[in-house]
Design a protein around this motif. Structure first.
Motif, PDB file in Angstrom:
ATOM      1  N   THR A 144      38.954  39.515  32.876  1.00 44.84           N
ATOM      2  CA  THR A 144      39.946  38.778  33.662  1.00 44.84           C
ATOM      3  C   THR A 144      41.182  39.622  33.937  1.00 44.84           C
ATOM      4  O   THR A 144      41.884  39.376  34.913  1.00 44.84           O
ATOM      5  CB  THR A 144      40.353  37.470  32.959  1.00 44.84           C
ATOM      6  N   GLU A 145      41.444  40.609  33.124  1.00 48.47           N
ATOM      7  CA  GLU A 145      42.580  41.495  33.362  1.00 48.47           C
ATOM      8  C   GLU A 145      42.353  42.366  34.591  1.00 48.47           C
ATOM      9  O   GLU A 145      43.299  42.822  35.215  1.00 48.47           O
ATOM     10  CB  GLU A 145      42.822  42.393  32.147  1.00 48.47           C
ATOM     11  N   GLU A 146      41.106  42.594  34.948  1.00 43.05           N
ATOM     12  CA  GLU A 146      40.774  43.469  36.060  1.00 43.05           C
ATOM     13  C   GLU A 146      40.665  42.721  37.387  1.00 43.05           C
ATOM     14  O   GLU A 146      40.532  43.329  38.430  1.00 43.05           O
ATOM     15  CB  GLU A 146      39.457  44.183  35.766  1.00 43.05           C
ATOM     16  N   LEU A 147      40.711  41.401  37.360  1.00 41.45           N
ATOM     17  CA  LEU A 147      40.557  40.622  38.584  1.00 41.45           C
ATOM     18  C   LEU A 147      41.878  40.518  39.330  1.00 41.45           C
ATOM     19  O   LEU A 147      42.930  40.333  38.730  1.00 41.45           O
ATOM     20  CB  LEU A 147      40.040  39.218  38.259  1.00 41.45           C
ATOM     21  N   PRO A 148      41.816  40.614  40.661  1.00 45.27           N
ATOM     22  CA  PRO A 148      43.047  40.491  41.453  1.00 45.27           C
ATOM     23  C   PRO A 148      43.545  39.043  41.484  1.00 45.27           C
ATOM     24  O   PRO A 148      42.786  38.104  41.273  1.00 45.27           O
ATOM     25  CB  PRO A 148      42.615  40.943  42.850  1.00 45.27           C
ATOM     26  N   ASP A 149      44.827  38.894  41.759  1.00 44.38           N
ATOM     27  CA  ASP A 149      45.439  37.570  41.804  1.00 44.38           C
ATOM     28  C   ASP A 149      45.303  36.889  43.167  1.00 44.38           C
ATOM     29  O   ASP A 149      45.286  35.673  43.255  1.00 44.38           O
ATOM     30  CB  ASP A 149      46.930  37.657  41.456  1.00 44.38           C
ATOM     31  N   ASP A 150      45.208  37.668  44.242  1.00 46.38           N
ATOM     32  CA  ASP A 150      45.169  37.057  45.573  1.00 46.38           C
ATOM     33  C   ASP A 150      43.747  37.042  46.129  1.00 46.38           C
ATOM     34  O   ASP A 150      42.902  37.858  45.774  1.00 46.38           O
ATOM     35  CB  ASP A 150      46.119  37.782  46.523  1.00 46.38           C
ATOM     36  N   SER A 165      42.307  40.259  48.080  1.00 41.73           N
ATOM     37  CA  SER A 165      41.903  41.338  47.177  1.00 41.73           C
ATOM     38  C   SER A 165      40.629  40.982  46.429  1.00 41.73           C
ATOM     39  O   SER A 165      39.765  41.838  46.211  1.00 41.73           O
ATOM     40  CB  SER A 165      43.018  41.651  46.177  1.00 41.73           C
ATOM     41  N   ALA A 166      40.495  39.722  46.041  1.00 41.55           N
ATOM     42  CA  ALA A 166      39.286  39.276  45.344  1.00 41.55           C
ATOM     43  C   ALA A 166      38.067  39.403  46.257  1.00 41.55           C
ATOM     44  O   ALA A 166      37.006  39.856  45.834  1.00 41.55           O
ATOM     45  CB  ALA A 166      39.446  37.842  44.862  1.00 41.55           C
TER      46      ALA A 166
END
Length: 50
Positions: free
Chosen positions: A5-11, A14-15
């Motif tokens: 989950t640290e590597e996943l983008p927030d927007d 980007s996802a």
């Protein structure tokens, strides 16, 4: 091993881009595996007909 989950983008944009990249990598790996399998089958057929 890092937390995924640290590597996943927030927007979302980007996802989606990350998903597209992963899909392209998967397709390339599947293509490479299928090619290797076909080459192995061809080599096996050549050996069995020798």
């Amino acid at each position: 091993m890092s937390d995924a989950t640290e590597e996943l983008p927030d927007d979302l944009a980007s996802a989606l881009a990350l998903l597209a990249q992963e899909r392209a990598r998967r397709i390339a790996a599947e293509t490479e595996a299928a090619t290797a399998k076909a080459e192995a089958a061809s080599a096996k057929a050549l050996v069995s007909h020798s």
